[in-house]
Design a protein around this motif. Structure first.
Motif: not given
Lengths: 94, 391, 314
Positions: B95-97, B158
Motif C-alpha cells: 500500500s505504501y508502494r 513501485m
C-alpha cells in the motif's frame, strides 16, 4: 481544497507538504476564547509552552497574538497563567 | 560461472550481489539457510548491508518497510507461518508502494504444523498487492532474485515482489547453476533513486496517514494500476535479462504447446517432473503440453487464455487448497481467465503435494491419462481431484 | 537547557490544525519533545490518537519526516529507518545528523508494541522512544490497558454494582525498559516542562537507545475539563502517582522529591474515572492505592541510593 483524482495525487498515500495541517482551521471548535491582556502579561511564556495547538504566537520573546484560526479554546493558557498575573481571560464566544 | 548451490544459497548469493543497504532477518525453516548464508557475507565484509536480526517476522517486515521508506534497498525473507505472521505488514508494504524484494521459501501453513513444501503460505497473501514470481529450480530462483528489483523499482510499478522457491525441494537441494559476474548483476540492477525518502531533511515527507473515504479509494485505484503495469514491466525485464544473461523469462513458460490438445498447468518445482512426464506421454501419441506459471501476481489472464485457445482438456495442478469449496487458487484463477474466452475447454483441478506429500511421475502420468479419457468421453467425473491422498 | 524565550524561537515541528481534543496531553507532550530536539528529526508513531489526529490525509501536522506503519510496530519500523540512515552515513550519502523519535501511547508501547520495543532496545538502535501514557486505549474509546491505574472505570473495566473498575495495578513499563540495560530511561510529565525537555535533550545525545515514559492527561478518558490537563499532570507528580526520575547507565536519580507528598486522593478526586471510589463501599481501594504509591516511592528511593552506591564502588 477540492478533492483530486487518482492520477493527480502522489502514490502510496504520501503527504509531501510538511505541516500543511495549518490550512485546516480548528478555531471553530471553540466555545470560550482566550483574551490576552498585554498590560498584565509578563511574557513568562508559560502559556506558550503548554498550548496543545501551538496557537500562542511569540515574536522576539513576547506574545504577539493568539492564533484564533487554530485555538480550540481549551483554556490551559488561562489556567496556567501565574496567579499573580492572570493576563488571560476565557470569554464565551458569541 | 557454474556453481553447485542449494536454492537457499543461490538466493543468498543473489542478495550478496544486490548488496542491499538493509536486510532484516528472522529464522524460520526452510528459509533459514538464506539468512544464515547472508549473515556469513556480512560477517566476512562481503556486503555493506546493515543486517538486523529481529524479534519476529512481523518486526522484520516492519523494519524492511522503515528502511525502504527511508530511501534504500531493503530485503527480508520468510516461509509459512512467518509470512502469515507478517501478513498485516505485508499488505502495508504494498500500500505504501515500497519496492521491497522478499524471497519466500514455500512451506505448508499450520495447522497441524508442518515444515515441508506446499504453496498455502504464498497463496494466503496472493491478493495483498505483492507481485508473486515462482521458480522451478535454483537457477530460476537466482535469476528471479536478480530481476525482482528492476521490476519492483520501475516507476510504473513501485510494488514489492515476492520470489518463491519450493521448500526443501529447491531450497535444500544441491544443484549446479550459472551465476553471473558481480559487475554485470550490479549493472543490470542499476542504482535506486527513491522519489520521496524519509531521510531527506530538506524535503520532509509523511508516510502512512489516516486515509478516509475521500482519498483511500483513489490510493487503491493507483495501486491496482501498478499491478496491471507490472505485467508489461516483468516481460520487459525478462527480455533485458535474456539479452544480458542468455536466459529467457516471460509471464509463463510454454512447453510442447504448439500442437497440444491436452495440457497441464503447474507452479514451481513440479514443472521439472511434469515436463519429463509430458515427454513420455507424447511418445504414446498424446498431443499434450504444459504451461508453467512464473508470474502468478499479476495473473496473466489474457495471455494464458490465448496460449490455451486450442486446448480441449486442461489439468490445473494446485499445490495448495483454497477452502472455498471449489478447488485450489490456481484452478479458480485459470477458470476465470478462460471464462468468456474459451467456452469449449474442460478444466479439471488436481490438488497434490500438501504438506510436502511426494508427487511422482506416476501420479502425473495418471493425471495425463485422466484428461485424455475426459477428452475421449467428453465427461468430467469430478472437477476437483486429490492426487496422492489415501482414499 | 534553553529558556522559554530561546525555545520560542525554534521551529514548531507539530503544526496546528491537528484534530486532537482541546486540552489533549499528547499534543502538549509531542510539541515539547520535538521542540527539545536540536537536530533534524525522523518521527515514527504507533497507531493511536496522536497519529490519527495529526495526519488526516491530505493534511499532516508534521514538519519533520513522519512514518506510521501500524499499531504494534513503531519501534521495529523505526529500527529499519535508523539502520538505513547508518547505511547512508557509511556511504557518505547523508551529511546531516538526524535523530530518531518513536511515539506511541500506552496501548502501542505497554501492550501490543511491547515486543517490538524490546527488540529495538536490545538491538541498540540510536532512537528515543516516547510513550505518551494516558492510561487506556483512548483512541478506540477508553478501554483498559496494562497502564490503566487500579480502580479506574474504563469501557472494558467498568465500575458497577460488583466492580470497582480495573482490578490490577499498572505494569511498570519504565522498570521493564530499565531491565534492558539501555543507556538512558526516564519518566517525565508535561507539567514539569523543563525537566521533560532536559530529559529529551539528554536522551537524544545518548549513543544508543533511550526511553521516556511521559504521563499524558486525557480530558475525555480521565473525565475532567480540558483546561485542567497540566494541573492533573502536576498533581500526579505531587502525589507520587507519577514519579519523575531518570536512570542513566543503571544509576537511578529522582528528579522530584518533596518533603511531603500530597495524598493520592487529591489526584483521584478530580477525575470522573475514579468517582465511584469515593463511596463507603470502595473506601478501602483508596487506602490500598495510597499504600501502593507509598511502597513504590520507598522502592524508588532505595533504588536511587543502592545504584548510586554501586556506581561509586565500581
Amino acid at each position: 481544497m477540492s478533492n483530486k483524482k487518482w492520477k493527480e495525487i502522489p502514490i502510496g498515500g504520501l503527504i509531501l507538504e510538511p505541516g500543511n495541517s495549518v490550512k485546516y482551521k480548528t478555531g471553530g471548535w471553540r466555545v470560550f476564547r482566550p483574551v490576552h491582556d498585554p498590560t498584565k502579561c509578563s511574557n513568562c511564556l508559560i502559556c506558550w509552552i503548554y498550548c496543545p495547538d501551538s496557537s500562542i504566537i511569540v515574536k522576539n520573546g513576547k506574545i504577539e497574538k493568539f492564533d484564533y484560526d487554530h485555538c480550540k479554546g481549551c483554556g490551559i493558557c488561562a489556567r496556567e497563567c501565574p496567579p499573580k498575573i492572570k493576563a488571560i481571560k476565557m470569554v464565551k464566544e458569541e | 560461472m557454474r556453481q553447485a548451490m542449494t536454492g537457499n544459497e543461490a538466493v543468498a548469493y543473489a542478495m550478496k550481489q544486490i548488496n542491499p543497504e538493509v536486510v532484516a532477518a528472522y529464522p524460520i525453516t526452510p528459509q533459514t539457510g538464506i539468512m544464515q548464508k547472508f549473515a556469513d557475507y556480512v560477517a566476512n565484509g562481503q556486503v555493506d548491508t546493515e543486517f538486523l536480526t529481529m524479534d519476529s517476522e512481523h518486526s522484520a517486515m516492519s523494519a524492511t518497510i522503515g528502511a525502504s521508506a527511508a530511501g534504500v534497498r531493503a530485503m527480508t525473507a520468510t516461509s509459512s507461518n512467518g509470512l502469515a505472521y507478517m501478513w498485516e505488514i505485508v499488505y502495508i508494504a504494498a500500500s505504501y508502494r515500497l519496492p521491497i524484494v522478499m524471497p519466500v521459501v514455500n512451506r505448508a501453513l499450520s495447522g497441524p504444523i508442518n515444515i515441508h513444501c506446499d504453496h498455502s503460505d504464498t497463496m494466503g497473501c496472493r491478493d495483498s498487492g505483492w507481485i508473486q514470481i515462482f521458480s522451478e529450480n535454483s537457477q530460476e530462483a537466482y535469476d528471479n532474485a536478480v530481476q525482482a528489483l528492476r521490476i519492483a523499482e520501475h516507476p510504473d510499478v513501485m510494488l514489492p515482489v515476492m520470489i518463491t522457491l519450493d521448500g526443501f525441494i529447491i531450497s535444500h537441494a544441491l544443484e549446479t547453476l550459472s551465476t553471473y559476474e558481480d559487475d554485470k548483476v550490479k549493472k543490470f540492477i542499476g542504482n535506486y533513486i527513491p522519489k520521496h525518502p524519509l531521510i531527506n531533511p530538506s524535503q520532509p515527507v509523511t508516510y502512512g496517514p489516516l486515509d478516509f473515504f475521500d482519498y483511500y479509494f483513489e490510493h487503491k485505484r493507483q495501486q491496482a494500476e501498478g499491478m496491471v503495469n507490472a505485467k508489461k514491466v516483468i516481460q520487459e525485464v525478462g527480455r533485458a535479462f535474456e539479452k544480458e544473461f542468455n536466459r529467457s523469462y516471460g509471464l509463463f513458460e510454454e512447453y510442447r504447446m504448439a500442437d497440444a490438445e491436452l495440457a497441464l498447468i503447474v507452479l514451481g518445482s513440479t514443472a521439472g517432473t511434469a515436463k519429463a512426464v509430458v515427454d513420455m506421454v507424447r511418445e504414446k501419441g498424446y498431443k499434450i503440453g504444459l504451461i508453467k506459471i512464473r508470474c502468478f501476481r499479476p495473473f496473466p489472464e489474457e495471455e494464458l487464455a490465448e496460449a490455451l485457445k486450442r486446448i480441449k482438456v486442461l489439468a490445473v495442478m494446485d499445490r495448495s487448497l483454497g477452502f472455498n469449496g471449489v478447488g485450489g487458487p490456481l484452478f479458480n484463477d485459470v477458470r476465470a481467465a478462460l471464462f468468456g474466452r474459451n467456452a469449449e475447454i474442460k478444466v479439471v483441478n488436481y490438488v497434490y503435494g500438501l504438506g510436502g506429500r511426494e508427487i511422482t511421475p506416476n501420479d502425473i502420468w495418471n493425471i495425463c491419462n485422466n484428461i485424455r479419457d475426459i477428452n475421449l468421453t467428453g465427461k468430467v467425473q469430478s472437477s476437483v481431484n486429490y492426487v496422492g491422498v489415501r482414499e | 537547557m534553553a529558556s522559554l524565550k530561546e525555545l520560542s524561537a525554534r521551529e514548531e515541528i507539530v503544526a496546528p490544525g491537528h484534530r486532537l481534543c482541546p486540552g489533549c496531553g499528547a499534543a502538549i507532550v509531542s510539541r515539547m519533545v520535538t521542540k527539545a530536539a536540536k537536530n533534524p528529526l525522523v518521527v515514527a508513531c504507533a497507531t493511536g490518537c496522536l497519529e490519527v489526529s495529526t495526519t488526516i490525509y491530505p493534511y499532516t501536522s508534521w514538519k519533520s519526516s513522519f512514518l506510521h506503519v501500524a499499531f504494534e510496530n513503531s519501534a521495529a519500523s523505526l529500527s529499519g529507518t535508523e539502520a538505513a540512515y547508518r547505511a547512508l552515513k557509511k556511504k557518505g550519502k547523508i551529511k546531516e545528523d538526524i535523530r530518531f523519535i518513536s511515539f506511541g501511547g500506552d496501548g502501542g508501547t505497554y501492550d501490543i508494541g511491547f515486543q517490538s520495543l524490546s527488540g529495538a532496545l536490545e538491538r541498540g538502535h540510536r532512537m528515543l522512544v516516547i510513550c505518551y501514557d494516558n492510561g487506556a486505549y483512548m483512541n478506540t474509546g477508553i478501554q483498559r490497558s496494562s497502564a490503566t491505574p487500579r480502580g479506574a472505570d474504563t469501557t472494558t473495566s467498568p465500575a458497577g454494582k460488583e466492580a470497582y473498575g480495573k482490578k490490577e495495578y499498572p505494569k511498570d513499563l519504565t522498570a521493564c525498559v530499565v531491565a534492558h540495560d539501555i543507556p538512558y530511561a526516564a519518566q517525565a510529565s508535561p507539567s514539569h516542562w523543563n525537566d521533560l525537555m532536559k530529559k529529551v535533550e539528554k536522551a537524544l545525545e545518548v549513543d544508543g537507545p533511550s526511553f521516556i515514559n511521559v504521563l499524558s492527561p486525557c480530558p475525555l478518558g480521565w473525565r475532567y475539563p480540558g483546561e485542567e490537563s497540566i494541573e492533573l499532570a502536576r498533581l500526579a507528580v505531587e502525589t507520587g502517582f507519577w514519579q519523575l526520575y531518570e536512570v542513566e547507565n543503571g544509576v537511578y536519580k529522582m528528579n522530584y522529591n518533596p518533603k511531603e507528598r500530597k495524598p493520592i486522593r487529591e489526584w483521584l478526586e478530580k477525575q470522573g474515572r475514579f468517582r465511584h471510589l469515593f463511596t463507603p463501599a470502595n473506601e478501602h481501594i483508596l487506602q490500598e492505592l495510597q499504600e501502593y504509591v507509598d511502597k513504590k516511592w520507598d522502592r524508588l528511593l532505595k533504588l536511587c541510593s543502592i545504584t548510586e552506591e554501586a556506581n561509586k564502588t565500581k
